[in-house]
Design a protein around this motif. Structure first.
Motif, PDB file in Angstrom:
ATOM      1  N   PRO A  43      19.828  24.527  59.437  1.00 14.37           N
ATOM      2  CA  PRO A  43      18.794  23.950  60.300  1.00 14.37           C
ATOM      3  C   PRO A  43      18.506  22.503  59.907  1.00 14.37           C
ATOM      4  O   PRO A  43      18.298  22.194  58.741  1.00 14.37           O
ATOM      5  CB  PRO A  43      17.573  24.845  60.051  1.00 14.37           C
ATOM      6  N   THR A  57      16.425  18.820  61.549  1.00 17.62           N
ATOM      7  CA  THR A  57      15.800  18.051  62.611  1.00 17.62           C
ATOM      8  C   THR A  57      16.790  16.975  63.053  1.00 17.62           C
ATOM      9  O   THR A  57      17.827  16.751  62.407  1.00 17.62           O
ATOM     10  CB  THR A  57      14.512  17.386  62.124  1.00 17.62           C
ATOM     11  N   ASN A  60      19.758  16.489  70.943  1.00 15.96           N
ATOM     12  CA  ASN A  60      19.545  17.541  69.954  1.00 15.96           C
ATOM     13  C   ASN A  60      20.242  17.168  68.649  1.00 15.96           C
ATOM     14  O   ASN A  60      21.109  16.279  68.631  1.00 15.96           O
ATOM     15  CB  ASN A  60      20.068  18.883  70.481  1.00 15.96           C
ATOM     16  N   GLY A 104      11.549  17.930  66.911  1.00 11.91           N
ATOM     17  CA  GLY A 104      11.604  19.191  67.630  1.00 11.91           C
ATOM     18  C   GLY A 104      11.779  18.980  69.113  1.00 11.91           C
ATOM     19  O   GLY A 104      11.471  17.913  69.644  1.00 11.91           O
ATOM     20  N   THR A 119       8.733  23.741  69.702  1.00 15.56           N
ATOM     21  CA  THR A 119       9.278  24.650  68.684  1.00 15.56           C
ATOM     22  C   THR A 119       9.990  23.806  67.637  1.00 15.56           C
ATOM     23  O   THR A 119      10.407  22.686  67.916  1.00 15.56           O
ATOM     24  CB  THR A 119      10.291  25.642  69.293  1.00 15.56           C
ATOM     25  N   PRO A 120      10.158  24.322  66.423  1.00 16.37           N
ATOM     26  CA  PRO A 120      10.962  23.576  65.446  1.00 16.37           C
ATOM     27  C   PRO A 120      12.433  23.631  65.812  1.00 16.37           C
ATOM     28  O   PRO A 120      12.896  24.560  66.475  1.00 16.37           O
ATOM     29  CB  PRO A 120      10.677  24.314  64.136  1.00 16.37           C
ATOM     30  N   TRP A 121      13.183  22.610  65.389  1.00 12.35           N
ATOM     31  CA  TRP A 121      14.615  22.599  65.675  1.00 12.35           C
ATOM     32  C   TRP A 121      15.318  23.781  65.029  1.00 12.35           C
ATOM     33  O   TRP A 121      16.364  24.231  65.505  1.00 12.35           O
ATOM     34  CB  TRP A 121      15.235  21.300  65.187  1.00 12.35           C
ATOM     35  N   SER A 122      14.751  24.312  63.946  1.00  9.45           N
ATOM     36  CA  SER A 122      15.392  25.442  63.266  1.00  9.45           C
ATOM     37  C   SER A 122      15.469  26.680  64.155  1.00  9.45           C
ATOM     38  O   SER A 122      16.273  27.575  63.906  1.00  9.45           O
ATOM     39  CB  SER A 122      14.644  25.786  61.973  1.00  9.45           C
ATOM     40  N   GLU A 123      14.638  26.748  65.211  1.00 10.90           N
ATOM     41  CA  GLU A 123      14.655  27.891  66.121  1.00 10.90           C
ATOM     42  C   GLU A 123      15.493  27.620  67.364  1.00 10.90           C
ATOM     43  O   GLU A 123      15.594  28.483  68.237  1.00 10.90           O
ATOM     44  CB  GLU A 123      13.218  28.245  66.534  1.00 10.90           C
ATOM     45  N   HIS A 124      16.072  26.440  67.456  1.00 11.41           N
ATOM     46  CA  HIS A 124      16.886  26.073  68.620  1.00 11.41           C
ATOM     47  C   HIS A 124      18.357  26.186  68.237  1.00 11.41           C
ATOM     48  O   HIS A 124      18.755  25.785  67.142  1.00 11.41           O
ATOM     49  CB  HIS A 124      16.558  24.643  69.052  1.00 11.41           C
ATOM     50  N   PRO A 125      19.195  26.727  69.131  1.00 10.43           N
ATOM     51  CA  PRO A 125      20.619  26.890  68.764  1.00 10.43           C
ATOM     52  C   PRO A 125      21.306  25.590  68.384  1.00 10.43           C
ATOM     53  O   PRO A 125      22.222  25.593  67.560  1.00 10.43           O
ATOM     54  CB  PRO A 125      21.249  27.516  70.017  1.00 10.43           C
ATOM     55  N   LEU A 146      21.129  23.930  64.539  1.00 10.75           N
ATOM     56  CA  LEU A 146      22.023  24.300  63.449  1.00 10.75           C
ATOM     57  C   LEU A 146      23.170  23.297  63.406  1.00 10.75           C
ATOM     58  O   LEU A 146      23.922  23.160  64.372  1.00 10.75           O
ATOM     59  CB  LEU A 146      22.557  25.719  63.638  1.00 10.75           C
TER      60      LEU A 146
END
Length: 355
Positions: A21, A23, A168, A197, A208-214, A217
């Motif tokens: 993950p 940003t 992204n 994000g 949402t945080p970028w860690s929760e977006h596909p 990663l």
């Protein structure tokens, strides 16, 4: 996730398939880290990018790792920054120069347009101009008129320049690496609103945080993405939405709320343009909405509309619609009324579907 939680990486070869993950800030820093390690000709410089690590912390830790001959500060002189970059490129270096805000590029216009963009042509190919100019762009931080502009259309008018805007972290790293490796000057625009994000268009903070977006990663090692290839973020049959940067997420929100099966195309490379991806989509759907944050008149959406009209006229069921920022000086306290939001985009989609 705080920026400091991700250590600097400089690994050769492909990163892991899943990645870690990041940003967008961390992904951009990772790209510069990888390229500084891979190529001794790469140098990073600009206002406050050295010891301080940049106003947005994108270069945090790079000077400590690579020294102040490879990562260093520059005076508050955008013309000087770009002029030095042109000289470096002519002598074989690959400078990655930061203009602290895209709004500040105007004092360097002559160096960008008359020198960097034309060096290859003027020298009959004896010299190239492998310069990457990083510029945070767009609004969303209440920066007012001189810290919030979206000037991408100005760069696309200049022969010899490439203009890129990721939406992204995954794309940001792959495109920045490709830009640094490119022998042409690349204007690399970074939407400030997406640094930490993705946005749903309704709020002034990441949804949402970028860690929760596909696409949050990101492989830690080396990889690159083609500079002239758009991404079909969401396949659809009803209508094509052509957009880039922050507006990708506004388009997704609008289509979701309206319940329209929209095909959303993220240009990624604004110029050169992946016209084949756009025309293939519009010929399939027969409807098109063009969306961007910049002002309407002479914005890049006008060029997109003209190209789509030329190449897809007999496939269009309805006129092409533009949704853009207003033709007004950039507002400060009212900037969220200035942005095209999901409601305005949904209205355009509804109009396209009902026509």
């Amino acid at each position: 996730m705080k920026n400091e939680q991700l250590p600097l990486q400089a690994q050769e070869g492909e990163g892991t398939a899943a990645g870690v993950p990041m940003t967008m800030i961390q992904a951009l820093r990772s790209a510069m880290d990888v390229m500084l390690a891979r190529n001794p000709d790469v140098v990073v410089f600009g206002q406050d990018v050295g010891y301080f690590g940049g106003v947005f912390r994108c270069t945090d830790g790079l000077q400590k790792k690579y020294g102040n001959q490879r990562v260093f500060d520059a005076p508050i002189s955008e013309g000087g920054i770009v002029g030095v970059a042109v000289g470096m490129a002519a002598y074989g270096l690959r400078p990655v120069a930061e203009i602290q805000f895209a709004d500040y590029f105007y004092p360097a216009s002559d160096q960008i347009v008359s020198e960097a963009a034309r060096l290859r042509y003027r020298s009959a190919g004896d010299f190239t101009s492998p310069i990457t100019l990083r510029m945070p762009c767009g609004g969303g931080i209440y920066g007012g008129q001189t810290h919030s502009q979206s000037p991408e259309a100005l760069f696309t008018h200049v022969c010899g320049l490439r203009t890129v805007m990721p939406s992204n972290p995954y794309d940001a790293k792959g495109l920045l690496i490709a830009a640094i490796e490119c022998d042409d000057p690349v204007i690399f625009l970074e939407p400030k609103r997406l640094y930490n994000g993705p946005f749903d268009g309704h709020h002034d903070r990441p949804s949402t945080p970028w860690s929760e977006h596909p696409k949050g990663l990101v492989p830690e090692g080396y990889y690159s993405l083609p500079l002239e290839q758009a991404a079909v973020l969401k396949p659809g049959r009803d209508v094509t939405v052509v957009t880039y940067g922050t507006m990708v997420f506004v388009a997704e929100a609008a289509a979701r709320e309206l319940g329209v099966d929209a095909e959303i195309i993220d240009l990624r490379s604004i110029w050169p343009l992946d016209l084949a991806a756009i025309t293939a989509s519009v010929k399939k759907t027969g409807r098109c909405v063009v969306l961007h944050e910049a002002t309407r008149t002479s914005g890049f959406g006008a060029e997109l509309v003209a190209l789509i009209q030329e190449h897809c006229f007999y496939h269009l069921e309805v006129p092409i619609t533009r949704v853009t920022g207003w033709d007004t000086p950039y507002p400060h306290a009212q900037e969220w009324d200035y942005f095209p939001g999901p409601a305005r985009v949904a209205a355009a989609l509804q109009q396209a579907m009902e026509a």
